[in-house]
Scaffold this motif. Structure first.
Motif, mmCIF file in Angstrom:
data_model
loop_
_atom_site.group_PDB
_atom_site.id
_atom_site.type_symbol
_atom_site.label_atom_id
_atom_site.label_comp_id
_atom_site.label_asym_id
_atom_site.label_seq_id
_atom_site.Cartn_x
_atom_site.Cartn_y
_atom_site.Cartn_z
ATOM 1 N N UNK A 41 50.139 -22.500 44.907
ATOM 2 C CA UNK A 41 50.575 -21.204 44.236
ATOM 3 C C UNK A 41 49.683 -21.505 43.021
ATOM 4 N N UNK A 42 50.075 -22.169 42.338
ATOM 5 C CA UNK A 42 49.664 -22.369 41.091
ATOM 6 C C UNK A 42 48.221 -22.677 40.817
ATOM 7 N N UNK A 43 48.121 -22.924 41.616
ATOM 8 C CA UNK A 43 46.514 -23.961 41.848
ATOM 9 C C UNK A 43 45.773 -22.624 42.183
ATOM 10 N N UNK A 44 46.037 -21.666 43.294
ATOM 11 C CA UNK A 44 44.998 -20.031 43.611
ATOM 12 C C UNK A 44 45.296 -19.904 42.595
ATOM 13 N N UNK A 45 46.713 -19.992 41.167
ATOM 14 C CA UNK A 45 46.213 -18.566 39.595
ATOM 15 C C UNK A 45 45.218 -19.349 39.255
ATOM 16 N N UNK A 46 45.147 -20.530 39.331
ATOM 17 C CA UNK A 46 44.022 -21.094 38.345
ATOM 18 C C UNK A 46 42.506 -21.068 39.305
ATOM 19 N N UNK A 47 42.551 -21.012 40.260
ATOM 20 C CA UNK A 47 41.471 -20.914 41.176
ATOM 21 C C UNK A 47 40.311 -19.689 41.526
ATOM 22 N N UNK A 48 41.428 -18.975 40.867
ATOM 23 C CA UNK A 48 41.062 -17.524 41.186
ATOM 24 C C UNK A 48 40.471 -17.170 39.337
ATOM 25 N N UNK A 49 40.906 -17.939 38.304
ATOM 26 C CA UNK A 49 40.931 -17.501 36.886
ATOM 27 C C UNK A 49 39.266 -18.072 37.143
ATOM 28 N N UNK A 50 38.989 -19.018 37.425
ATOM 29 C CA UNK A 50 38.093 -19.878 37.221
ATOM 30 C C UNK A 50 36.771 -19.375 38.229
ATOM 31 N N UNK A 51 37.180 -19.243 39.567
ATOM 32 C CA UNK A 51 35.896 -17.918 39.975
ATOM 33 C C UNK A 51 36.225 -16.972 39.802
ATOM 34 N N UNK A 52 37.029 -15.691 38.984
ATOM 35 C CA UNK A 52 35.699 -15.247 38.158
ATOM 36 C C UNK A 52 35.832 -15.169 36.886
ATOM 37 N N UNK A 53 35.394 -16.325 36.255
ATOM 38 C CA UNK A 53 35.437 -16.594 35.580
ATOM 39 C C UNK A 53 33.551 -16.997 35.527
ATOM 40 N N UNK A 54 33.197 -17.177 36.552
ATOM 41 C CA UNK A 54 31.892 -18.051 37.060
ATOM 42 C C UNK A 54 31.735 -17.246 37.770
ATOM 43 N N UNK A 55 31.676 -15.783 38.507
ATOM 44 C CA UNK A 55 30.807 -14.269 39.201
ATOM 45 C C UNK A 55 30.413 -13.585 37.452
ATOM 46 N N UNK A 56 30.895 -14.518 36.758
ATOM 47 C CA UNK A 56 30.162 -13.985 35.249
ATOM 48 C C UNK A 56 29.415 -14.158 34.803
#
Length: 139
Positions: free
Chosen positions: A51-66
């Motif tokens: 779960x913690x890893x998924x949250x960090x991955x979501x943050x990096x994924x959203x950053x990569x989108x932009x």
């Protein structure tokens, strides 16, 4: 891409602050959840860790989108109104990546600033998309 580039162009400070607040808040939550999983151990500890890893991955994924929007904005500033051809976009991407991976200054200053601003720009763009969709649905 165009919307995030527009957000980065018109609201760079707001993008950075929103990205910083979300990165700190969700980053701390992810680290705490990960640490709880480490202390529990076993199956449930693994679930907490994932779960913690998924949250960090979501943050990096959203950053990569932009980051694509940031590249587009950088292309507009470097080449003006020239047509965006594949070679010029690749050149712009290479310049951005080279700057972000430059030792010390790129690693510890530019990369966190770029990721934080791009996270905020992505969130602002998503909010604008949702609000625009709701307004179009009601009209």
């Amino acid at each position: 891409t165009d919307l995030t580039a527009q957000v980065l162009r018109t609201m760079p400070g707001r993008s950075f602050l929103l990205g910083l607040v979300n990165a700190l808040f969700l980053g701390i939550i992810a680290v705490v959840i990960f640490q709880i999983g480490q202390s529990i151990g076993g199956f449930f500890g693994g679930l907490f860790g994932l779960t913690g890893l998924a949250i960090l991955s979501a943050l990096l994924g959203l950053s990569a989108l932009s980051m694509a929007g940031m590249t587009w904005l950088m292309h507009q500033r470097l080449y003006g109104d020239a047509a965006a051809t594949l070679p010029t976009l690749l050149r712009t991407s290479l310049i951005l990546i080279s700057a972000l991976f430059a030792p010390v200054f790129g690693w510890f200053i530019l990369l966190p600033l770029a990721l934080t601003a791009s996270l905020g720009a992505t969130l602002i763009a998503l909010i604008q998309q949702v609000r625009g969709g709701k307004q179009n649905a009601t009209n």
